[in-house]
Design a protein around this motif. Structure first.
Motif, mmCIF file in Angstrom:
data_model
loop_
_atom_site.group_PDB
_atom_site.id
_atom_site.type_symbol
_atom_site.label_atom_id
_atom_site.label_comp_id
_atom_site.label_asym_id
_atom_site.label_seq_id
_atom_site.Cartn_x
_atom_site.Cartn_y
_atom_site.Cartn_z
ATOM 1 N N THR A 726 0.864 -1.180 0.000
ATOM 2 C CA THR A 726 0.000 0.000 0.000
ATOM 3 C C THR A 726 0.897 1.225 0.000
ATOM 4 O O THR A 726 2.109 1.120 0.194
ATOM 5 N N LYS A 727 0.291 2.387 -0.162
ATOM 6 C CA LYS A 727 1.089 3.603 -0.188
ATOM 7 C C LYS A 727 1.698 3.935 1.164
ATOM 8 O O LYS A 727 2.627 4.739 1.255
ATOM 9 N N ASP A 728 1.195 3.310 2.237
ATOM 10 C CA ASP A 728 1.672 3.627 3.578
ATOM 11 C C ASP A 728 2.592 2.554 4.162
ATOM 12 O O ASP A 728 3.180 2.764 5.221
ATOM 13 N N ILE A 729 2.711 1.410 3.515
ATOM 14 C CA ILE A 729 3.478 0.297 4.061
ATOM 15 C C ILE A 729 4.595 -0.075 3.093
ATOM 16 O O ILE A 729 4.387 -0.168 1.881
ATOM 17 N N SER A 730 5.775 -0.275 3.640
ATOM 18 C CA SER A 730 6.922 -0.720 2.848
ATOM 19 C C SER A 730 7.568 -1.896 3.564
ATOM 20 O O SER A 730 7.889 -1.801 4.755
ATOM 21 N N VAL A 731 7.745 -2.995 2.852
ATOM 22 C CA VAL A 731 8.391 -4.191 3.395
ATOM 23 C C VAL A 731 9.725 -4.363 2.678
ATOM 24 O O VAL A 731 9.791 -4.290 1.443
ATOM 25 N N GLN A 732 10.792 -4.582 3.448
ATOM 26 C CA GLN A 732 12.125 -4.673 2.860
ATOM 27 C C GLN A 732 12.821 -5.954 3.280
ATOM 28 O O GLN A 732 12.652 -6.426 4.409
ATOM 29 N N PHE A 733 13.597 -6.495 2.337
ATOM 30 C CA PHE A 733 14.411 -7.669 2.593
ATOM 31 C C PHE A 733 15.802 -7.431 1.996
ATOM 32 O O PHE A 733 15.945 -6.729 0.996
ATOM 33 N N SER A 734 16.796 -8.031 2.622
ATOM 34 C CA SER A 734 18.149 -7.929 2.072
ATOM 35 C C SER A 734 18.974 -9.128 2.512
ATOM 36 O O SER A 734 18.699 -9.755 3.543
ATOM 37 N N VAL A 735 19.974 -9.419 1.687
ATOM 38 C CA VAL A 735 20.973 -10.439 2.016
ATOM 39 C C VAL A 735 22.335 -9.781 1.814
ATOM 40 O O VAL A 735 22.662 -9.356 0.701
ATOM 41 N N GLU A 736 23.134 -9.694 2.863
ATOM 42 C CA GLU A 736 24.478 -9.123 2.775
ATOM 43 C C GLU A 736 25.513 -10.234 2.790
ATOM 44 O O GLU A 736 25.389 -11.205 3.538
ATOM 45 N N ASN A 737 26.534 -10.090 1.959
ATOM 46 C CA ASN A 737 27.588 -11.102 1.823
ATOM 47 C C ASN A 737 26.974 -12.464 1.487
ATOM 48 O O ASN A 737 27.167 -13.454 2.202
ATOM 49 N N LEU A 738 26.258 -12.486 0.373
ATOM 50 C CA LEU A 738 25.556 -13.698 -0.059
ATOM 51 C C LEU A 738 26.493 -14.894 -0.165
ATOM 52 O O LEU A 738 26.103 -16.031 0.134
ATOM 53 N N LEU A 739 27.737 -14.678 -0.588
ATOM 54 C CA LEU A 739 28.690 -15.775 -0.765
ATOM 55 C C LEU A 739 29.364 -16.179 0.543
ATOM 56 O O LEU A 739 30.186 -17.102 0.549
ATOM 57 N N ASN A 740 29.039 -15.484 1.629
ATOM 58 C CA ASN A 740 29.588 -15.790 2.956
ATOM 59 C C ASN A 740 31.118 -15.828 2.920
ATOM 60 O O ASN A 740 31.756 -16.723 3.472
ATOM 61 N N GLN A 741 31.718 -14.820 2.297
ATOM 62 C CA GLN A 741 33.162 -14.780 2.159
ATOM 63 C C GLN A 741 33.817 -14.149 3.393
ATOM 64 O O GLN A 741 33.287 -13.206 3.980
ATOM 65 N N TYR A 742 34.994 -14.691 3.737
ATOM 66 C CA TYR A 742 35.826 -14.033 4.729
ATOM 67 C C TYR A 742 36.573 -12.903 4.033
ATOM 68 O O TYR A 742 37.174 -13.099 2.978
ATOM 69 N N TYR A 743 36.533 -11.710 4.609
ATOM 70 C CA TYR A 743 37.255 -10.599 3.996
ATOM 71 C C TYR A 743 37.692 -9.584 5.046
ATOM 72 O O TYR A 743 37.025 -9.371 6.049
ATOM 73 N N ARG A 744 38.873 -9.002 4.792
ATOM 74 C CA ARG A 744 39.389 -7.864 5.553
ATOM 75 C C ARG A 744 39.581 -6.719 4.567
ATOM 76 O O ARG A 744 40.406 -6.797 3.665
ATOM 77 N N PRO A 745 38.839 -5.625 4.697
ATOM 78 C CA PRO A 745 38.851 -4.581 3.663
ATOM 79 C C PRO A 745 40.119 -3.746 3.599
ATOM 80 O O PRO A 745 40.335 -3.048 2.616
ATOM 81 N N TYR A 746 40.958 -3.744 4.630
ATOM 82 C CA TYR A 746 42.110 -2.847 4.629
ATOM 83 C C TYR A 746 43.335 -3.561 5.207
ATOM 84 O O TYR A 746 43.232 -4.594 5.880
ATOM 85 N N ALA A 747 44.512 -2.981 4.927
ATOM 86 C CA ALA A 747 45.776 -3.566 5.377
ATOM 87 C C ALA A 747 45.976 -3.358 6.871
ATOM 88 O O ALA A 747 45.463 -2.404 7.457
ATOM 89 N N ILE A 748 46.754 -4.258 7.478
ATOM 90 C CA ILE A 748 47.041 -4.198 8.902
ATOM 91 C C ILE A 748 48.497 -3.782 9.083
ATOM 92 O O ILE A 748 49.397 -4.356 8.454
ATOM 93 N N PRO A 749 48.774 -2.772 9.916
ATOM 94 C CA PRO A 749 50.162 -2.350 10.135
ATOM 95 C C PRO A 749 51.039 -3.500 10.607
ATOM 96 O O PRO A 749 50.555 -4.485 11.171
ATOM 97 N N GLY A 750 52.348 -3.348 10.386
ATOM 98 C CA GLY A 750 53.305 -4.380 10.741
ATOM 99 C C GLY A 750 53.473 -4.536 12.237
ATOM 100 O O GLY A 750 52.726 -3.955 13.032
#
Length: 783
Positions: A726-750
């Motif tokens: 309806t114009k007053d109701i919004s239903v939302q769904f999402s899937v994040e990281n669908l592939l279930n991957q391990y990831y680190r977005p940035y480098a780690i200092p030494g």
């Protein structure tokens, strides 16, 4: 205590909504027999005739049955302080609309902007704050972050980014990011760029013709348990007075990364609220008072892991760090006054004053450092007979705190006139802020690593924007900056003029190429210039080989550098804007922005660990922020393209960059990975069903300083669905990281220079969440 805080927040939110609803109903009843005129939008004159585009739709509730607009058709102000559509701006600008924000169901700010070209995040899972990296520049204000025009200058030195901010994504009504120092007139220090966030306001909730309205939103998710609820409402008391208020509460438990390992202390409890009062005292004038409050409860730090866990360092490197129960409160208050009239060409005024405070109170609740059986290594009130601890972080039960108050202003005016075939707009003004930093640590070393002090930064600018018929657009600007730093021990100051020139050809055509040269000026921070004292060792005799001039001892000595020169970014850029309607089918649109740049950062500031010079009063190793010889050079390419055929859309954005020390050729630590994001979706049943997906392919940057642990390469796939029954109701769904991957977005200092061990808390806490399923329901009511 946490339960009491939660109850208090829920009660406050409930009372606010009920009171707002009662007031709104009374106002609506009183005005039922009248035609309420909506507030006049602020009108701006275009600098040149533009192609016809669909008008941007500000209210996501009004999307049903209407043609949507692309984000690049939305208005940006960060590039030049003069409102223009992002696709027309002769600058690398990305905009995110309210509709896009609401479709993401984001738990963090990073989840909203990670797909923007040239924009990266250095966030920890056990910290709900956000640290933005733009074009390889971050920390100590290299990226100017503003919320409703208020600078966010919080910084705490540790195993983390040196600059972050706290903002609940449910508060955000729009995002406007400009990359590089081309936005130098927007404020001091922005050699990396400007990230501007607008919190929600009354136009984000009320629909055309309504005098009051309320949006209620809730979300639930997996991995493990997470939930969010919010309510925002507004009322037009009369055509000249608006009131808007709302709040949010969210909670999540510790998540599992893509390898299935639970990342400790990634749970949190976040609450926030805002209120805005808008008054229009006379025709063309608008005064807005706004306030935002946020409270974040969480624990930061990573306890020791058993050796051999997947994706952990394993073996001898399984040592963790101390853990702190943390309570962060953030306050932002702004008062703005704007004036604009279509027939007034000389005055188009925008003035704002603001105050922002971030206070971080922590209590040590766990100790995982080196522990000695001898009583002498510990502070006098921390012995092996009582509680564990060391000289770096103190004892279990000890408290420490960080607080920064930022007071600022921003005032500018635009005057317009014509001279022959030239249409001209001159914008001029000034801005400034003052940071008051204070740090306290009961028995640890934090008041040394993050010193207290004051920083005052002011600036003034003038910009000319001229359009010659439909053939040429020229933007020239000159900015003056000055700064002053002071602490109990030292002080320093400086100033500079920074120019900017941009030339665009055929600004109203399908393809608009442009050339740009801009300089930016970043004053050193309090920490970089004034840090002083010994980095305490874990215990006396256990590696405390340095003796410092102030009598302290430790792994090494922090040396202040009051002669530290400010950084100057000199950015050369070639850009192309692409816009075309009715390309394949009637009503479709193609938008694109392409940028090739090189930013030479003179006097680039980085830390240096070296043998203390004779006669300095220090022995052993010394640690000092220094201007690196030859500076740094960062260059790269960015692209953002979207084709929208109304019933379906597809787009690609991406960036690749490299950054090196000019003299040595060694890569810079904070240069992000290469990435390409592909977005595609469909709109069905008169826009009542929107299905989309985003695939981000990341290739890790390996050109890094020796000893650095690179980020991972990975593929991040997210799916989104919005259904409006309806114009007053919004239903939302999402899937994040669908592939279930391990990831680190940035480098780690030494390895840490004191212990020789890797920074395991960063290594473990930087891993992103594994697969997450989310569902939400949003309801609007009003009248």
């Amino acid at each position: 205590m946490a339960l009491a805080g939660r109850t208090k927040c829920a009660l406050l939110l409930g009372v606010s909504v009920v009171v707002l609803g009662v007031v709104s109903a009374q106002v609506a009843r009183a005005q039922a027999v009248e035609t309420v005129q909506a507030a006049k939008p602020k009108k701006k004159r275009a600098a040149a005739p533009q192609a016809v585009f669909p008008e941007p739709v500000r209210n996501a509730n009004a999307q049903i049955g209407r043609q949507t607009t692309q984000a690049l058709d939305e208005i940006t102000v960060t590039a030049s302080k003069s409102p223009e559509r992002a696709i027309d701006a002769l600058a690398p600008v990305s905009v995110m609309t309210l509709q896009q924000i609401q479709g993401r169901q984001a738990s963090t700010v990073g989840a909203l902007v990670y797909n923007m070209p040239g924009v990266w995040l250095q966030d920890r899972g056990d910290e709900p704050s956000t640290s933005i990296n733009i074009r390889g520049l971050q920390d100590f204000g290299r990226v100017a972050v503003v919320v409703d025009g208020a600078r966010q200058n919080y910084q705490r030195t540790g195993h983390f980014a040196n600059g972050s901010f706290f903002l609940n994504p449910e508060l955000i009504g729009g995002i406007d990011i400009t990359r590089g120092p081309t936005a130098n007139i927007y404020g001091s220090g922005a050699i990396g760029g400007v990230a501007s966030f607008r919190t929600k306001d009354i136009q984000d909730v009320l629909r055309p013709g309504e005098t009051w309205g309320v949006d209620v939103n809730s979300m639930f998710g997996s991995n493990t348990a997470r939930a969010m609820s919010s309510a925002f409402g507004g009322v037009r008391i009369n055509p000249n007075v608006d009131f808007f208020a709302g709040g949010t509460y969210s909670t999540q438990e510790n998540y599992r990364d893509g390898s299935g390992v639970t990342v400790s202390n990634t749970g949190n409890k976040l609450s926030s609220g805002l209120a805005k009062l808008t008054v229009r005292p006379a025709d063309g004038h608008e005064v807005k008072l706004g306030t935002v409050f946020q409270e974040d409860l969480y624990s930061v730090g990573q306890p020791a892991r058993p050796a051999g866990l997947p994706n952990s360092a394993g073996g001898a490197l399984s040592t963790g760090t101390s853990v702190y129960a943390t309570n962060v409160k953030n306050y932002t208050t702004t008062l703005g006054w704007t004036y604009s009239q279509p027939d007034d060409k000389l005055i188009d005024w925008d003035a704002k004053i603001y105050w922002n405070r971030t206070e971080n109170d922590q209590t040590k609740i766990s100790h995982n450092g080196v522990f000695s059986a001898a009583p002498t290594p510990f502070p006098s009130n921390c012995t092996p007979l009582r509680v564990a601890g060391n000289n770096i972080t103190g004892c279990i039960g000890d408290q420490r705190s960080y607080r920064i108050d930022t007071f600022g202003f921003d005032v500018h005016n635009t005057s317009r006139f014509e001279f022959g075939d030239w249409r001209n707009a001159i914008t001029y003004g000034g801005d400034g802020f003052r940071d008051d930093v204070s740090t306290a640590d009961q028995n640890g070393n934090s008041n040394v690593t993050t010193p207290g002090g004051q920083r005052t930064v002011t600036g003034a600018f003038v910009q000319w924007k001229g359009n010659y018929t439909s053939l040429l657009e020229v933007v020239g600007a000159l900015r003056y900056d000055s700064y002053e730093l002071s602490s109990a021990r030292n002080s320093t100051s400086g100033d500079r003029l920074s120019p900017k020139i941009t030339i665009g050809f055929l600004p109203t055509s399908i393809v608009t190429p442009y050339l740009s040269y801009a300089e930016g000026y970043r004053a050193p921070s309090i920490t970089e210039s004034l840090i002083s004292g010994g980095h305490t060792a874990t215990s006396i005799g256990a590696g405390d080989t340095a003796r410092c001039a102030d009598g302290s001892r430790g792994y090494f000595c922090f040396i202040p550098n009051t002669g530290l020169r400010p950084e100057v970014g000199k950015n050369k850029e070639i850009g192309i804007n692409l816009k075309k309607n009715d390309l394949i089918v009637a009503g479709d649109g193609l938008r694109g922005k392409f940028n090739l740049y090189q930013n030479d950062v003179e006097d680039y500031i980085d830390y240096n660990l070296f043998t203390c010079p004779p006669g300095s009063g220090n022995t052993g190793l010394c640690y000092q922020y220094q201007n690196i010889t030859g500076g740094a050079r960062i260059r790269g390419f960015e692209a953002e393209v979207m084709y929208d055929a109304n019933s379906w859309f597809v787009g690609v954005s991406g960036s690749a960059q490299e950054g090196k020390r000019v003299q040595t050729g060694v890569g810079l630590l904070n240069i992000p990975s290469q990435k390409i994001t592909t977005t595609a979706g469909v709109r069905l049943l008169d826009n009542t069903v929107i299905l989309s997906g985003m695939w981000t392919n990341v290739k890790a940057n390996t050109d890094l300083p020796a000893g650095t642990i690179p980020a991972t390469s990975y593929n991040l796939v997210n799916l989104y669905a919005t259904v409006r029954p309806t114009k007053d109701i919004s239903v939302q769904f999402s899937v994040e990281n669908l592939l279930n991957q391990y990831y680190r977005p940035y480098a780690i200092p030494g390895p840490d220079p004191g212990t020789g061990l890797a920074q395991n808390d960063v290594l473990w806490a930087s891993a992103g969440s594994g697969i997450v399923f989310k569902g939400g329901l949003k309801y609007h009511f009003g009248g």
